[in-house]
Design an enzyme around this catalytic site. Sequence first.
Site, PDB file in Angstrom:
ATOM      1  CB  ALA A   1      -0.882  -0.013   1.242  1.00  0.00           C
TER       2      ALA A   1
ATOM      3  CB  VAL B   1       4.919   1.123   3.817  1.00  0.00           C
ATOM      4  CG1 VAL B   1       4.782   2.585   3.367  1.00  0.00           C
ATOM      5  CG2 VAL B   1       4.079   0.881   5.077  1.00  0.00           C
ATOM      6  CE  LYS B   2       3.798  -0.893  -5.077  1.00  0.00           C
ATOM      7  NZ  LYS B   2       2.916  -0.762  -6.262  1.00  0.00           N
ATOM      8  CB  CYS B   3       8.591   4.724  -0.041  1.00  0.00           C
ATOM      9  SG  CYS B   3       8.010   4.718   1.675  1.00  0.00           S
TER      10      CYS B   3
END
Length: 216
Positions: free
Chosen positions: A56, A82-84
Amino acid sequence: MKFFVDSAVVSEIREIAELGLADGVTTNPSLLAKSGRPYAEVLREICEIIDGPVSAEVVATEAPLMLEEGQKLAALHRNIVVKCPMTIEGLKATKALSSRGIRVNVTLIFSPLQALAAAKCGAAFLSPFVGRLDDIGHDGLLVIDQIVRIMENYDFPAEVLVASIRSPLHLLHAAEAGAHVATLPPNVIKQILQHPLTDAGLEKFLADWHQTKQKI
Ligand code: G3P
């Protein structure tokens, strides 16, 4: 090789999961917007279907807010990764999140050196976008080969997660290159399962069997 489903449509994900071909899921702001539903509700539903990483993406562009959003996303479910984005602020957030035990998938990677930097900043997954490189006439598959080789040279824990896959050939090359994960649109997953010779062969088998008038 792990197959992740590249979608935020729960029904599509459930169908692939029931086939036993969904080791994880990747979403992004565009896919979540396309789902037309509240992001937290969708992500929780996906995490209940998939016993694996569910990516996400943060939408902030500065590291402090990315950290805040990342912690909020990670708190939704233990499966959340977590997508960065592959930006300077995104790498700062990657370092901060991974140092807090939160897995990060660094996305929008388009070069092997971006992937190397992301791995050094603690990324758990690296997402090079092969299709978008091809779209501008660059050799996306070469970038995949280079990234896999670099990860092997230095034994980084980061997994190469090939994204923006548009065809079975992208998947074939990613697998031949030794990428750890491919995130696949549901249509590509269905395409790889089909072959005209399989259909023709089955039709012939059944026609010949039908002639015997036997039942099993
Ligand atoms: O996960 C990244 C993927 O959704 C991007 O694919 O086809 O929009 O380049 P595409």
